[in-house]
Design an enzyme around this catalytic site. Sequence first.
Site, PDB file in Angstrom:
ATOM      1  N   GLU A 419       0.836  -1.205   0.000  1.00 10.85           N
ATOM      2  CA  GLU A 419       0.000   0.000   0.000  1.00 10.85           C
ATOM      3  C   GLU A 419       0.867   1.251   0.000  1.00 10.85           C
ATOM      4  OE1 GLU A 419      -3.208  -0.180   2.845  1.00 10.85           O
ATOM      5  OE2 GLU A 419      -4.075  -1.888   1.783  1.00 10.85           O
ATOM      6  N   GLU A 486      -3.925  -9.205   0.755  1.00  9.20           N
ATOM      7  CA  GLU A 486      -4.581  -9.007   2.064  1.00  9.20           C
ATOM      8  C   GLU A 486      -6.067  -9.261   1.908  1.00  9.20           C
ATOM      9  OE1 GLU A 486      -3.877  -5.302   4.304  1.00  9.20           O
ATOM     10  OE2 GLU A 486      -1.775  -5.683   3.826  1.00  9.20           O
TER      11      GLU A 486
HETATM   12  C1  GAL Z   1      -4.288  -2.623   5.141  1.00 11.68           C
HETATM   13  C2  GAL Z   1      -2.802  -2.545   5.503  1.00 11.68           C
HETATM   14  C3  GAL Z   1      -2.480  -3.474   6.641  1.00 11.68           C
HETATM   15  C4  GAL Z   1      -3.460  -3.262   7.739  1.00 11.68           C
HETATM   16  C5  GAL Z   1      -4.858  -3.515   7.252  1.00 11.68           C
HETATM   17  C6  GAL Z   1      -5.913  -3.351   8.322  1.00 11.68           C
HETATM   18  O1  GAL Z   1      -4.689  -1.537   4.412  1.00 11.68           O
HETATM   19  O2  GAL Z   1      -2.012  -2.883   4.402  1.00 11.68           O
HETATM   20  O3  GAL Z   1      -1.173  -3.238   7.089  1.00 11.68           O
HETATM   21  O4  GAL Z   1      -3.325  -1.956   8.155  1.00 11.68           O
HETATM   22  O5  GAL Z   1      -5.126  -2.588   6.241  1.00 11.68           O
HETATM   23  O6  GAL Z   1      -7.184  -3.380   7.746  1.00 11.68           O
END
Ligand code: GAL
Length: 815
Positions: A419, A486
């Site tokens: 990100e 993620e």
């Molecule tokens: C994402 C980020 C992660 C964590 C996650 C929580 O955007 O890459 O590190 O923060 O959100 O939702």
Amino acid sequence: MKINYWLGFLVILSSLNFTSFAQEQYRTKKLFNNDWKFSLEADSSSILPSYNDKDWRTLNLPHDWSIEGEFKAENPSGTHGAFLPGGIGWYRNNIEIKSINKDLNYAIHFDGVYLNSDVWINGTHLGFYPNGYLGFTYDLTPYLKEGNNTITVRVDHSKLPSGRWYTGSGIYRNVWIETYHKVAVAENGTFVTTPEVSEKKASVKVKTELLNTYAKHQKVSLVSSIVDQNGKEVASQTQSFKMGKETTSESLFDIEKPNLWSPDFPNLYQLVTEVKIKGKTVDTYNTTFGIRELEWIPNKGIYLNGQPILMKGLSNHQDAGPVGVAVPQDVWHRRLTMLKEMGCNALRTAHHPFAPEFYAMCDSMGFMVMDEAFDGWWKPKAEFDFGIYFEDYWKQHLESFVKRDRNHPSIVIWSVGNEVPKFTNEEQEKLVTELKKHDTTRPVSQGRGYKGTFIDIAGFNGHGEMRNVLEDYHKQHPDQLIIGTEITHTLQTRGIYRTKTWYRTKDNPAPWEKPSQFKSLEPKVYKIPDLSEEEVFTGISKKYQSSYDNSIVRIGVRDDWNRVEEMDYYVGNFRWTGFDYLGESFNWPARTANFGIIDLAGFPKDHYYLYQSLWSDKPMVHLLPHWTHTGKEGVEIPMVAYTNCEEAELFLNGKSLGKKAMDKTHQIVWLVPYEVGSIKVIAYTDGKKMAEKKYYSASEAKAIDIQVDKLTLEANSSDVAHCEINIVDENGHFVPNADNELFFKVEGAGQLLASENGDILDMSSSKHSLTRKAFNGKCLLMVQPSKEKGVIKVTVSGKGLTPKTIKINCNKSVL
Ligand code: GAL
């Protein structure tokens, strides 16, 4: 499967254990973890050998001083760092040298220090290292003297937040003292690749960098041998040449009928590199590697050894709850064993390199790793994170990251970032090009990096959880595979249930569902039906999340796994996250945000079993929630089964409530009016009973039960026994909502390392505290041995509860 998790670790980290392969003489690598002095109040006068540190605390590394501190709303780490303190820490230790060998080089190696470390020897500055996640080495040869040599380390973690998660503070990974001959293999100086692999034959290519720190040229023989897991040499080659300061040599081996590496069969080999001068071995350097073929094919997926393989993966941060980031090997092992049993086959190191022993365990236990170099790049994402130093250090650190890790068969994807705000294609190109100078055998990806054109596999984070996002991307980029870097995010608190579905409609900070805001997102979110018209479980803190698969950011686990199975170009995902991690807690008072499918104590939540039903082939069934709902007699409780079997049958007090078949919703639901007694689920395949689970309605909490994972520890080691405490009623039935205050006594040959209950709202200290409440019936104690052998007696008591004592043996140290 018997897991030999330590094999890879020992091979890499302690060549002494491989004396059967070759006589070690010059190269030594010894842990330098014990008896450090530590102070949070010292100053630069302590760099001098004459400084008197007798009032400083004595401790063994790895050490994280943040986790020893108090959670306080005013600590500047804030929500990012779980409200724990930073500061400036000083460490001192002595290296005793009996006599200096002129043919040797001496070095000190730190596997990781958080953050901004300066190191001195005998008052001379050796260097500054700003990156808290990579190892670094200082050559001690010019400075060492016979007798006592003082090492001082200053760790500056005074500016916070330095990360978007809990980072810890201190020398939190191992430290090593190394010796090696003046003519030797360079640090991380071997690179093993397997250009051609089949079941019949594999070619193994070895690149070796040698260094000569004598003033003169040397005539050298380089013997490279490959040894299989049984200790049998399967190939060997010798090259002889004259070398100046440095040289690189290459050799190619054919291995007949190789034992290939895969998550199911994590077969390993050793490359034993010997350097000889005039027939005498002056260096022996061991490299663990695996033979495997990795392909990433557009529209088809990722192939390992010619077979398609899906990433059944989890993203994790490196902290392990109550021990912070100073994670003993046994704690890693308990965690990875749980994941293996769940059917997980892949892990992402969010968002930085992990400790070396983590990768060695992944090699030997069989996990594929997406190894991530950075979070953001040139622009800091947290005020004082590595972004401040990025311009000056990124190239050097990317190189040492890849060189450190590239021989691990477990690593199948590199990630250059996560990100990264408003990154440009040129920036991505710079990083990927630099990385590929050091390894081209693995695809490169980036968390939410799909907008750049230089990555090999498009990584999608939360945005990829929305409807049609992956499909639309694929239409425009048909030649690119997609990975959920993620995906899925869901939230759950162990032992907490709500029957109405909840959506987090916006990212940090997470508001509670706001219907007006939700409207525009509604068509993009995968909706999950409520389990009841009226909420069955009321009066629960809003910071706790439901453990039915109905506390959703944008998509539930079950819908997302259907997408992975349906789309060939979507090669799997790394769920956010496997374990609850400290930090990102949204607001005081909370330590974490509950993304994990396993809590801070390492107790599985219901989602653990949901994934197990999707990812594991071993027959299993899980039932949720528990069956203690005092006061809800007659109320319909949605009972949910997760199973990888064909059908399941529910029994209330011995009476069948019917068999139901599993389908693509990946759960079987019965609405059961509550009555005190027992509830049982049986799962069947081909009409045969394969697995069952049963719960009883519990009465009042009356006693303590303790289960220990290790009954024998080694004295004077970093071994850990995990004592899992369950609160039970007079019949021995688990009391699922018990929150009794517990008192701990650890006597004899050991001490309490930490306690943890998994409650994100419990802000009491994790380390060394002799009391803690149970949370939803459970609590964990971590116990470590002291220096002497003997017996550790652990007693847990609580008001109105029959106490329990267990004994753990500490054997004599073999060191
Ligand atoms: C994402 C980020 C992660 C964590 C996650 C929580 O955007 O890459 O590190 O923060 O959100 O939702």
